[in-house]
Design an enzyme around this catalytic site. Structure first.
Site, PDB file in Angstrom:
ATOM      1  N   HIS A 217      14.962   7.331  -5.060  1.00 23.52           N
ATOM      2  CA  HIS A 217      15.159   7.364  -3.591  1.00 23.52           C
ATOM      3  C   HIS A 217      13.972   8.035  -2.891  1.00 23.52           C
ATOM      4  CE1 HIS A 217      19.478   6.518  -4.444  1.00 23.52           C
ATOM      5  NE2 HIS A 217      19.245   7.319  -5.469  1.00 23.52           N
TER       6      HIS A 217
ATOM      7  N   SER B 182     -12.817   4.710   9.458  1.00 24.97           N
ATOM      8  CA  SER B 182     -12.263   4.336  10.757  1.00 24.97           C
ATOM      9  C   SER B 182     -13.405   4.254  11.768  1.00 24.97           C
ATOM     10  CB  SER B 182     -11.257   5.397  11.202  1.00 24.97           C
ATOM     11  OG  SER B 182     -11.103   5.372  12.598  1.00 24.97           O
TER      12      SER B 182
ATOM     13  N   LYS C 120     -11.500   9.873   8.636  1.00 27.37           N
ATOM     14  CA  LYS C 120     -10.601   8.987   7.897  1.00 27.37           C
ATOM     15  C   LYS C 120     -11.250   8.328   6.686  1.00 27.37           C
ATOM     16  CE  LYS C 120      -6.971   7.604   8.903  1.00 27.37           C
ATOM     17  NZ  LYS C 120      -6.489   6.593   9.837  1.00 27.37           N
TER      18      LYS C 120
ATOM     19  N   GLU D 178      -3.662  -1.493   0.527  1.00 24.33           N
ATOM     20  CA  GLU D 178      -2.871  -1.998   1.664  1.00 24.33           C
ATOM     21  C   GLU D 178      -2.918  -3.523   1.718  1.00 24.33           C
ATOM     22  OE1 GLU D 178      -3.107   0.672   5.474  1.00 24.33           O
ATOM     23  OE2 GLU D 178      -4.992   0.888   4.401  1.00 24.33           O
TER      24      GLU D 178
END
Ligand code: ARG
Length: 460
Positions: A156, A277, A283, A290
């Site tokens: 979970h 970024s 970043k 992804e």
């Protein structure tokens, strides 16, 4: 421009229709397989005396010349000739004259296109098995370095019980092993020859289907000509195996994204596999995992797309079936890109063992072990579970972890607690104690690692 099938037509094809029905923009990717199939077909025609041996020789030479021209980029395919099959036939006739027109004797584009796709998928499936093995190698390398690295195992997405990081990684080894098995098993159905089925009913010429199958390295022939030209199960099977594989890649990618977040900091992906970024200078984004996660969507889409195309089709060939190609080709490209990136990305991943350790220490994931401790002293598990629930609640309320509670505090909950509880609660002990077969105990993980290496070597 005259069509190869123009005989019974009195009008030019509407230009929009030509564009709409043509497949050359994508099926040119099957050029190599198309020529391979034609070479086998023409050799067989020559051997069986359907065409003269010299004619077969001339056609073969012409085909090889066209193959060379395609490879060097000298060839311009045209929409007027619709697809790769008719483009190559036209090029052949231009190259060697009217004798080129004998190539198509005793076959149809229907068995031809099916043959091309069987050959194409056989080649790609073997390539994917090889690329999957490279991913498995990278997993083994990381697992070998991290048998003793402990991190929280989750259910979970809540910390559940600590596990060896090698154990966690090896879970993916076995998923990819199953993907390989599915690919290899599918070769039984991919590696059979539809060639010689003709348009649908077979042919009047004395051809030899076994011979073309042998020349092309197929293990056998379709026993039914209608089935041979209508079957796209082998593509569906490829798409479904690819979908399951992409699902595995996506789950792994999701973990890489989570683990490389500031919140976890369990791993750091190599700079070469991340991007920055345009606005936030600090970043470092995990774009590769992804996108791997996202590209799963298009592969599932292609599977559902083709299932839907085929579901209402009467036998035998229908033009609808031309829609089998783009999804298959895109799936091949998607898998190729994904697997090629996954191996080096895993290989170069830095593992932050301290952060993992800290997460294990600042946690209650050893609670099951004190429950088991009481069980070993005769307390029924359910009762022990309730007692430890109280202990955990007490610890949380007093802002302590289980190793920080004193023996007196433990004894408030059960007189059975002794000083050895502190050994039991150490993360190493917690992991080592899970000795059941396939469990996370270091020795079990080492055995599993050996097994994984053997499996990989045996199949290589
Ligand atoms: N381009 C066609 C396809 O991909 C080849 C087969 C065409 N056959 C036909 N009878 N029109 O399906």
């Amino acid at each position: 421009m005259a069509k190869l099938w123009g005989g019974r037509f009195t009008k030019e094809t509407n230009k929009l229709v030509e564009r709409y029905t043509a497949s050359i923009s994508f099926d040119q990717q099957l050029a190599e397989e198309d020529i391979e199939g034609s070479l086998a077909h023409v050799q067989m025609l020559g051997e069986c005396g359907v065409i003269a041996a010299e004619e077969a020789e001339q056609i073969k030479e012409g085909l090889l010349k066209i193959k060379e021209k395609i490879q060097t980029g000298e060839v311009q395919f045209s929409v007027e000739h619709e697809d790769i099959h008719m483009n190559i036939e036209k090029l052949l006739i231009d190259e060697i004259g009217p004798v080129g027109g004998k190539l198509h004797t005793g076959r149809s584009r229907n068995d031809q296109v099916a043959t091309d796709m069987h050959l194409y998928l056989r080649k790609k499936i073997n390539r994917f098995v090889q690329l999957l093995e490279e991913v498995q190698q990278a997993i083994i390398k990381q697992a070998e370095a991290h048998v003793k690295t402990i991190l929280p195992g989750y259910t979970h997405l809540q910390r559940a019980q600590p596990v060896s990081f090698a154990h966690h990684l090896l879970a993916y080894f076995w998923m990819f092993e199953r993907d390989k098995e599915r690919f290899k098993d599918s070769l039984k159905r991919v590696n059979i020859s539809p060639l010689g089925a003709g348009a649908l009913a077979g042919t009047t010429f004395p051809i030899n289907r076994r011979r073309t199958a042998e020349l092309l390295g197929f293990d056998g022939v379709y026993p039914n000509s209608l089935d041979a030209v209508s079957d796209r199960d082998f593509i569906l099977e490829f798409l479904s195996t690819a979908s399951i594989l992409m699902m595995h890649i996506s789950r792994l990618s999701e973990e890489l994204v989570i683990w490389s977040s500031q919140e976890f900091q369990f791993i750091e992906l190599d700079d070469a596999f991340c991007t920055g970024s345009s606005i936030m200078p600090q970043k470092k984004n995990p774009d590769v995992p992804e996108l791997l996660r996202a590209k799963t969507g298009r592969v599932y889409g292609h599977l559902i797309g083709l299932l839907t195309v085929l579901k209402g089709l009467p036998l035998a060939y229908n033009k609808d079936m031309q829609e089998d190609k783009e999804g298959m080709l895109d799936t091949v490209a998607t898998l190729e890109g994904a697997l090629q990136l996954l191996a080096p990305m895993l290989d170069t991943m830095q593992v932050n063992t301290e952060k993992m350790r800290q997460a294990v220490q600042e946690d209650y994931a050893n609670a099951t072990d004190i429950a088991d401790y009481l069980v070993n002293k005769g307390v029924p598990f359910r009762e022990a579970h309730a007692i430890i629930g109280q202990v955990v609640l007490y610890a949380i309320q007093h802002k302590k972890f289980l190793l920080d509670l004193s023996l007196d505090e433990y004894r408030q909950f059960s007189p059975l607690f002794e000083a050895d509880i502190y050994d039991i609660l150490q993360p190493e002990h917690v992991v080592s104690a899970r000795k059941s077969e396939g469990g996370t105990a270091f020795n079990e993980v080492k055995k599993q690692l050996e097994l994984a290496k053997t499996v990989l070597e045996e199949k290589a």
